[in-house]
Design an enzyme around this catalytic site. Structure first.
Site, PDB file in Angstrom:
ATOM      1  N   ASP A 197       0.867  -1.190   0.000  1.00 19.39           N
ATOM      2  CA  ASP A 197       0.000   0.000   0.000  1.00 19.39           C
ATOM      3  C   ASP A 197       0.900   1.235   0.000  1.00 19.39           C
ATOM      4  O   ASP A 197       2.115   1.117   0.156  1.00 19.39           O
ATOM      5  CB  ASP A 197      -0.942  -0.017   1.227  1.00 19.39           C
TER       6      ASP A 197
ATOM      7  N   HIS B  57       8.506  -5.508  -1.587  1.00 14.85           N
ATOM      8  CA  HIS B  57       7.574  -6.443  -2.247  1.00 14.85           C
ATOM      9  C   HIS B  57       6.763  -5.775  -3.345  1.00 14.85           C
ATOM     10  O   HIS B  57       5.762  -6.342  -3.797  1.00 14.85           O
ATOM     11  CB  HIS B  57       6.623  -7.065  -1.206  1.00 14.85           C
TER      12      HIS B  57
HETATM   13  N1  APR Z   1      -0.578  -3.484  15.421  1.00 14.71           N
HETATM   14  C1  APR Z   1       0.586  -4.177  15.447  1.00 14.71           C
HETATM   15  N2  APR Z   1       0.739  -5.411  14.910  1.00 14.71           N
HETATM   16  C2  APR Z   1      -0.349  -5.961  14.334  1.00 14.71           C
HETATM   17  C3  APR Z   1      -1.600  -5.307  14.269  1.00 14.71           C
HETATM   18  C4  APR Z   1      -1.687  -4.019  14.849  1.00 14.71           C
HETATM   19  N3  APR Z   1      -2.837  -3.314  14.842  1.00 14.71           N
HETATM   20  N4  APR Z   1      -2.490  -6.133  13.645  1.00 14.71           N
HETATM   21  C5  APR Z   1      -1.811  -7.246  13.311  1.00 14.71           C
HETATM   22  N5  APR Z   1      -0.530  -7.150  13.731  1.00 14.71           N
HETATM   23  C6  APR Z   1       0.552  -8.127  13.561  1.00 14.71           C
HETATM   24  C7  APR Z   1       0.108  -9.564  13.649  1.00 14.71           C
HETATM   25  O1  APR Z   1       0.201 -10.014  14.994  1.00 14.71           O
HETATM   26  C8  APR Z   1       1.128 -10.261  12.746  1.00 14.71           C
HETATM   27  O2  APR Z   1       2.269 -10.653  13.495  1.00 14.71           O
HETATM   28  O3  APR Z   1       1.043  -7.942  12.246  1.00 14.71           O
HETATM   29  C9  APR Z   1       1.548  -9.174  11.760  1.00 14.71           C
HETATM   30  C10 APR Z   1       0.981  -9.400  10.368  1.00 14.71           C
HETATM   31  O4  APR Z   1       1.563 -10.569   9.876  1.00 14.71           O
HETATM   32  P1  APR Z   1       1.223 -11.051   8.385  1.00 14.71           P
HETATM   33  O5  APR Z   1      -0.253 -11.014   8.172  1.00 14.71           O
HETATM   34  O6  APR Z   1       1.979 -12.321   8.170  1.00 14.71           O
HETATM   35  O7  APR Z   1       1.828  -9.893   7.450  1.00 14.71           O
HETATM   36  P2  APR Z   1       3.357  -9.710   7.072  1.00 14.71           P
HETATM   37  O8  APR Z   1       4.244 -10.138   8.186  1.00 14.71           O
HETATM   38  O9  APR Z   1       3.488  -8.325   6.559  1.00 14.71           O
HETATM   39  O10 APR Z   1       3.512 -10.730   5.827  1.00 14.71           O
HETATM   40  C11 APR Z   1       4.774 -10.715   5.194  1.00 14.71           C
HETATM   41  O11 APR Z   1       3.916 -12.253   3.556  1.00 14.71           O
HETATM   42  O12 APR Z   1       2.085 -12.819   2.287  1.00 14.71           O
HETATM   43  C12 APR Z   1       3.351 -12.255   2.234  1.00 14.71           C
HETATM   44  O13 APR Z   1       4.142 -10.655   0.733  1.00 14.71           O
HETATM   45  C13 APR Z   1       3.245 -10.830   1.783  1.00 14.71           C
HETATM   46  O14 APR Z   1       4.434  -8.892   2.591  1.00 14.71           O
HETATM   47  C14 APR Z   1       3.702 -10.030   3.005  1.00 14.71           C
HETATM   48  C15 APR Z   1       4.576 -11.021   3.740  1.00 14.71           C
END
Ligand code: APR
Length: 235
Positions: free
Chosen positions: A94, A109
């Site tokens: 985003d 990414h």
């Molecule tokens: N504040 C802080 N942390 C949060 C919040 C919040 N409001 N809401 C969720 N989280 C945390 C969750 O606990 C989790 O550990 O954010 C993390 C999100 O993890 P993912 O959904 O796995 O996202 P991300 O780590 O960015 O994924 C990495 O995976 O699918 C691929 O390319 C995609 O860039 C992405 C990569």
């Protein structure tokens, strides 16, 4: 603790969660009965380009209705006011970091609001759909545009710059990421090897929590502004 000059910040979907953008693994990572991992791959694009293009058209449209939150704004403030080295490496696609004002930023990414021509290799800003196969504005090739997103199995962008920054970091802060996906999940170890202090700011312990000197758990809109204020107070 050595004085802090160079900061590297890694952000993930958790930093945009409170802006209303679903994370990948909290939300169950499902879309139209497909696991996101099954949609975000070159194989899926080759197998069913319409499905993949519809998925990204939906996400591209959705993010344009969202606003940066207090965590994005705090990081932009740190970027503007921190006189030492600073790099925000985001896994997010985003544009909320930019819209909050961040400048020293790498999208490892890719970006929803870009398209990439598979014929002439040009990347260009793109806010509309790709499902209707528009011609490339650069080379005119019909239907050659794909999302400028790094899919599973593809090489993340600007990794040399990222590893250079990690190699000279005094502080590495990981925000809102599950530590589930490499190479980003390994950045904390690169930073530790460079002698950096490492902090995790996340809703819950990530898969890589073990590697951090310090971990604070809670919503990014609370943790990040507090951390930024403390950094700027001691600067
Ligand atoms: N504040 C802080 N942390 C949060 C919040 C919040 N409001 N809401 C969720 N989280 C945390 C969750 O606990 C989790 O550990 O954010 C993390 C999100 O993890 P993912 O959904 O796995 O996202 P991300 O780590 O960015 O994924 C990495 O995976 O699918 C691929 O390319 C995609 O860039 C992405 C990569």
């Amino acid at each position: 603790m050595r004085d802090i000059q160079n900061i590297v910040i890694l952000t993930g979907a958790g930093v945009s969660a409170e802006s209303g953008i679903d994370t990948f693994r909290d939300a169950g990572g499902l879309w139209e009965q497909h696991r996101v991992e099954d949609v975000a791959t070159p194989e899926a694009f080759a197998r069913d380009p319409d499905l993949v293009l519809r998925f990204y058209d939906m996400r591209r449209e959705a993010i344009q209705t969202k606003e940066p939150n207090a965590a994005h704004r705090a990081l932009a403030k740190l970027d503007a006011e921190w006189s030492g080295g600073l790099l925000i490496v985001t896994q997010n696609v985003d544009d909320l970091h930019e819209r909050a004002g961040a400048k020293r930023l790498i999208h490892m990414h890719g970006e929803h609001l870009n398209a990439w021509c598979t014929v002439c290799d040009m990347r260009m800003p793109w806010i509309g759909p790709l499902l209707d196969r528009p011609a490339c504005p650069g080379c005119g090739a019909p239907g050659s545009l794909r999302p400028d997103i790094v899919w599973f199995g593809e090489m993340p962008y600007r990794m040399d710059e990222i590893y250079d920054a990690l190699g000279s970091a005094d502080l590495f802060v990981s925000i809102g990421t599950s530590g589930a996906v490499y190479p980003a999940a390994g950045f904390v170890r690169e930073a530790r090897a460079a002698g950096a202090r490492t902090i995790e700011l996340n809703m819950e312990p990530s898969q890589g929590s073990y590697w951090f000197d310090e971990a604070r758990h809670g919503p990014a809109t609370r943790l990040v502004p507090a951390w930024v204020d403390a950094m700027l107070d001691q600067a």
